[in-house]
Design an enzyme around this catalytic site. Sequence first.
Site, PDB file in Angstrom:
ATOM      1  N   GLY A 115       3.187  -1.156   4.091  1.00  0.00           N
ATOM      2  CA  GLY A 115       3.208   0.249   3.725  1.00  0.00           C
ATOM      3  C   GLY A 115       4.600   0.680   3.295  1.00  0.00           C
ATOM      4  O   GLY A 115       5.024   0.482   2.153  1.00  0.00           O
ATOM      5  N   GLY A 116       5.335   1.279   4.212  1.00  0.00           N
ATOM      6  CA  GLY A 116       6.632   1.873   3.904  1.00  0.00           C
ATOM      7  C   GLY A 116       7.591   0.965   3.152  1.00  0.00           C
ATOM      8  O   GLY A 116       8.271   1.404   2.212  1.00  0.00           O
TER       9      GLY A 116
ATOM     10  N   SER B 156       4.219  -2.370  10.113  1.00  0.00           N
ATOM     11  CA  SER B 156       5.671  -2.461  10.291  1.00  0.00           C
ATOM     12  C   SER B 156       6.261  -3.796   9.834  1.00  0.00           C
ATOM     13  O   SER B 156       7.232  -4.286  10.411  1.00  0.00           O
ATOM     14  CB  SER B 156       6.061  -2.169  11.743  1.00  0.00           C
ATOM     15  OG  SER B 156       5.732  -0.824  12.077  1.00  0.00           O
TER      16      SER B 156
ATOM     17  N   GLU C 212      -6.464   4.652   8.259  1.00  0.00           N
ATOM     18  CA  GLU C 212      -6.267   6.067   7.920  1.00  0.00           C
ATOM     19  C   GLU C 212      -7.535   6.663   7.299  1.00  0.00           C
ATOM     20  O   GLU C 212      -7.791   7.861   7.441  1.00  0.00           O
ATOM     21  CB  GLU C 212      -5.035   6.202   7.004  1.00  0.00           C
ATOM     22  CG  GLU C 212      -3.760   5.950   7.799  1.00  0.00           C
ATOM     23  CD  GLU C 212      -2.593   5.390   7.022  1.00  0.00           C
ATOM     24  OE1 GLU C 212      -2.590   5.460   5.785  1.00  0.00           O
ATOM     25  OE2 GLU C 212      -1.666   4.864   7.678  1.00  0.00           O
TER      26      GLU C 212
ATOM     27  N   HIS D  53      -9.261   1.011   5.562  1.00  0.00           N
ATOM     28  CA  HIS D  53      -7.947   1.266   6.154  1.00  0.00           C
ATOM     29  C   HIS D  53      -8.111   2.229   7.334  1.00  0.00           C
ATOM     30  O   HIS D  53      -8.924   3.158   7.271  1.00  0.00           O
ATOM     31  CB  HIS D  53      -6.990   1.859   5.116  1.00  0.00           C
ATOM     32  CG  HIS D  53      -5.563   1.821   5.584  1.00  0.00           C
ATOM     33  ND1 HIS D  53      -5.063   2.743   6.486  1.00  0.00           N
ATOM     34  CD2 HIS D  53      -4.543   0.956   5.327  1.00  0.00           C
ATOM     35  CE1 HIS D  53      -3.799   2.441   6.751  1.00  0.00           C
ATOM     36  NE2 HIS D  53      -3.471   1.366   6.061  1.00  0.00           N
TER      37      HIS D  53
ATOM     38  N   GLY E 150       3.517   2.070  10.750  1.00  0.00           N
ATOM     39  CA  GLY E 150       4.531   3.115  10.601  1.00  0.00           C
ATOM     40  C   GLY E 150       5.322   3.418  11.863  1.00  0.00           C
ATOM     41  O   GLY E 150       6.014   4.441  11.927  1.00  0.00           O
TER      42      GLY E 150
ATOM     43  N   GLU F 158      -4.596  -4.959  10.809  1.00  0.00           N
ATOM     44  CA  GLU F 158      -3.569  -3.928  10.968  1.00  0.00           C
ATOM     45  C   GLU F 158      -3.774  -3.197  12.302  1.00  0.00           C
ATOM     46  O   GLU F 158      -4.587  -2.253  12.377  1.00  0.00           O
ATOM     47  CB  GLU F 158      -3.647  -2.916   9.826  1.00  0.00           C
ATOM     48  CG  GLU F 158      -3.408  -3.519   8.459  1.00  0.00           C
ATOM     49  CD  GLU F 158      -2.880  -2.499   7.453  1.00  0.00           C
ATOM     50  OE1 GLU F 158      -1.885  -2.798   6.785  1.00  0.00           O
ATOM     51  OE2 GLU F 158      -3.450  -1.390   7.367  1.00  0.00           O
TER      52      GLU F 158
ATOM     53  N   ASN G 210       0.868  -1.181   0.000  1.00  0.00           N
ATOM     54  CA  ASN G 210       0.000   0.000   0.000  1.00  0.00           C
ATOM     55  C   ASN G 210       0.903   1.228   0.000  1.00  0.00           C
ATOM     56  O   ASN G 210       1.531   1.531   1.008  1.00  0.00           O
ATOM     57  CB  ASN G 210      -0.885  -0.036   1.253  1.00  0.00           C
ATOM     58  CG  ASN G 210      -1.709   1.227   1.436  1.00  0.00           C
ATOM     59  OD1 ASN G 210      -1.788   2.071   0.537  1.00  0.00           O
ATOM     60  ND2 ASN G 210      -2.321   1.371   2.600  1.00  0.00           N
ATOM     61  N   TRP G 211       0.941   1.898  -1.137  1.00  0.00           N
ATOM     62  CA  TRP G 211       1.850   3.058  -1.270  1.00  0.00           C
ATOM     63  C   TRP G 211       1.296   4.312  -0.583  1.00  0.00           C
ATOM     64  O   TRP G 211       1.997   5.315  -0.489  1.00  0.00           O
ATOM     65  CB  TRP G 211       2.129   3.350  -2.746  1.00  0.00           C
ATOM     66  CG  TRP G 211       3.135   2.415  -3.365  1.00  0.00           C
ATOM     67  CD1 TRP G 211       3.701   1.317  -2.785  1.00  0.00           C
ATOM     68  CD2 TRP G 211       3.708   2.496  -4.688  1.00  0.00           C
ATOM     69  NE1 TRP G 211       4.583   0.715  -3.654  1.00  0.00           N
ATOM     70  CE2 TRP G 211       4.596   1.423  -4.825  1.00  0.00           C
ATOM     71  CE3 TRP G 211       3.535   3.373  -5.759  1.00  0.00           C
ATOM     72  CZ2 TRP G 211       5.342   1.202  -6.001  1.00  0.00           C
ATOM     73  CZ3 TRP G 211       4.253   3.159  -6.935  1.00  0.00           C
ATOM     74  CH2 TRP G 211       5.154   2.088  -7.041  1.00  0.00           C
ATOM     75  N   LYS G 212       0.019   4.244  -0.173  1.00  0.00           N
ATOM     76  CA  LYS G 212      -0.620   5.412   0.448  1.00  0.00           C
ATOM     77  C   LYS G 212      -0.445   6.637  -0.466  1.00  0.00           C
ATOM     78  O   LYS G 212      -0.469   6.478  -1.685  1.00  0.00           O
ATOM     79  CB  LYS G 212      -0.058   5.625   1.861  1.00  0.00           C
ATOM     80  CG  LYS G 212      -0.128   4.326   2.688  1.00  0.00           C
ATOM     81  CD  LYS G 212       0.150   4.491   4.155  1.00  0.00           C
ATOM     82  CE  LYS G 212       0.010   3.143   4.857  1.00  0.00           C
ATOM     83  NZ  LYS G 212       0.206   3.211   6.310  1.00  0.00           N
TER      84      LYS G 212
HETATM   85  P1  13P Z   1       3.629   0.250   7.437  1.00  0.00           P
HETATM   86  O1  13P Z   1       4.065  -1.041   6.789  1.00  0.00           O
HETATM   87  O2  13P Z   1       4.332   1.440   6.896  1.00  0.00           O
HETATM   88  O3  13P Z   1       3.641   0.123   8.931  1.00  0.00           O
HETATM   89  O4  13P Z   1       2.077   0.481   7.003  1.00  0.00           O
HETATM   90  C1  13P Z   1       1.176  -0.550   7.150  1.00  0.00           C
HETATM   91  C2  13P Z   1      -0.088  -0.170   6.470  1.00  0.00           C
HETATM   92  O5  13P Z   1      -0.819   0.704   6.928  1.00  0.00           O
HETATM   93  C3  13P Z   1      -0.419  -0.850   5.205  1.00  0.00           C
HETATM   94  O6  13P Z   1      -1.736  -0.613   4.821  1.00  0.00           O
END
Ligand code: 13P
Length: 244
Positions: free
Chosen positions: A225-226, A204, A92, A90, A166, A160, A9-11
Site C-alpha cells: 500500500g503506502g 506494512s 477495506e 480487500h 498501514g 493481508e 495498491n494505491w487505494k
Molecule cells: P500498507 O502497505 O500501507 O500496509 O497496505 C497494505 C495493503 O492494504 C495493500 O493492499
Amino acid sequence: MPKKIAAGNWKMNGTSAALTQLEALAPVAAASTGVLTLICPPASLISRAAGLGVEIGAQDCHAAVSGAHTGDISAEMLADAGASHVITGHSERRQDHHETDADVAAKTQAGWRAGLTVILCIGESEEQYRAGQTLDVLRGQLAGSVPQGAGPDNIVIAYEPIWAIGTGLTPTVEEIAKVHAFIRAELGAAHTEGAEISLLYGGSVKASNAAEIFAVADVDGGLVGGASLAAADFAPIVTALAAS
Ligand code: 13P
C-alpha cells in the site's frame, strides 16, 4: 514455479500528477527479470496509466457486466480501460462496504469473465489473531470466496493480516511462513494446480523489510500500500523481489 509479483495498491490516492511515478518505475520493472510489476491506481487513472511500462490493475469491480448500479464499475469496463488485473476482497472493501465471501466470489468470477487476473485478498483481524483463529478464518475465506476453476493463470492470493495494514506492524517471518504454507496446502487440495497459485504477503511491506519477507518460503511477492505510492519507495521492493 508460482510467478513472482510486486503489486502496489494505491487505494484512494493519486491524481494525474502521480502518473510520473509510473514513468519512473517503468525502467525498474523492465530490469527486474522474472518479476511482474503491477500498480493498482484509482479507477480514474487506469486508462492513462496503461501503457506507461507497468502492468495496471484495478482495486474492485462490480459483479455485473453493466446496468443500474450508480457509481460502480464492471470488470469489462476495467479491461477496456487497460487493466489486466483486479483486486477483490480487500479488507477495506470487506469492512467498509460489508462485502461477504459470496460477494468476493461473484466479483472474482466477474474478473475472470472479463479476462482479468484476480488478486483475491484474505486476512484476519487483530482480535482473531490474538484469539489464535488465523488459520480458521483463512480456511473459511478461501472456501467461501475462491471460486472453482481457480488456478495459477487466473488468480493470485494476497494474505493481508488486517492488523498489519498501514500500522507498521508485521507478523514474524515464522508466522508468515506458517500461514503461507497453510494457504498453499488449502489451495492445492481444493483446486487443480492450486499449489502453483502465486501467494503475496501484504501489510506494512517496505524497502527495509522486503528482502526478509520475500525470502520466506511460499511468499511469491507482495501487495504493497503506502510504500507503492512513490517510485523511490517501491523500486527497491521490486528489486528485492527480483533478487529473492
Ligand atoms: P500498507 O502497505 O500501507 O500496509 O497496505 C497494505 C495493503 O492494504 C495493500 O493492499
